[in-house]
Design an enzyme around this catalytic site. Sequence first.
Site, short mmCIF file in Angstrom:
data_model
loop_
_atom_site.label_atom_id
_atom_site.label_comp_id
_atom_site.label_asym_id
_atom_site.label_seq_id
_atom_site.Cartn_x
_atom_site.Cartn_y
_atom_site.Cartn_z
CB CYS A 7 -1.00 -0.03 1.15
SG CYS A 7 -2.37 1.14 0.93
CG HIS B 60 -3.58 -3.28 3.27
ND1 HIS B 60 -2.62 -2.88 4.17
CD2 HIS B 60 -4.03 -2.16 2.66
CE1 HIS B 60 -2.51 -1.56 4.13
NE2 HIS B 60 -3.35 -1.09 3.22
CD GLU C 193 -1.49 -5.76 5.61
OE1 GLU C 193 -1.94 -4.61 5.86
OE2 GLU C 193 -1.09 -6.10 4.48
#
Length: 246
Positions: free
Chosen positions: A111, A214, A216
């Site tokens: 990002c 993202h 994660e």
Amino acid sequence: MKPWIGVTASMQTGNGDLPGTWVATEYTDAILAAGGVPAIVPLGEAASQNPGQWLERLDGLMLTGGVDVDPAYFGEDPARGLGEVCPERDALELALVEAALLRDLPVLAICRGMQVLNVAAGGTLYQDLSTQGKNALQHRQRAPRWHGSHRVEIVPGTRLAEILGRSEARVNSFHHQAVRDVAPGMRVAAKSSDGLVEAMESRRHRFAVAVQWHPEHMWRKDPAQMRLFEAFVQAAADGRESEAGE
């Protein structure tokens, strides 16, 4: 030994408005699950004085999400719609990634991290999609953070296509800045249906991969997103073994 992965941090204030360094556990959990050891790179004056010192003991660098990049770094004044910037973080991360690329240290940029990588390598950004005519898709989703809200097309033959094993993917989206002019030496690795660059990677380095989404938040439900962290940590481990053998 497991590779050590530097993880960049956000500037936060706590009790009494004391400044602090903060990293979401999703980032460090993903590195741990992929077989690496996360090491948080602190913000502050002392850290900024010699950014290269953090790379001497690290095997890889992960640039995390956060606030906007100061447009002064790509030759522009603030546009209407520019959000919060953190001068200390910009200075540290740009210096870190420049040093990492010079050393050919594996880099994974997420990002804001993708935007930092692009600017450090000589590219530019959209400061704000909604006011600069690039708002066809909802790039600030209102769905859960793990949910893939829109589709991206993966460019065939790229490192990202090899890692994900897909020609397209559904990804989450939490940004209002984005890559505009891709930096020299970088190539587009994925785009959304409205034409925004959603991933890029270096043509010159062992591993320098950036994604606008993202992963994660997604890896626990989407194994392909886990493969991105695994490939990054493996590149860091390979570099560590190569240096040890010299």
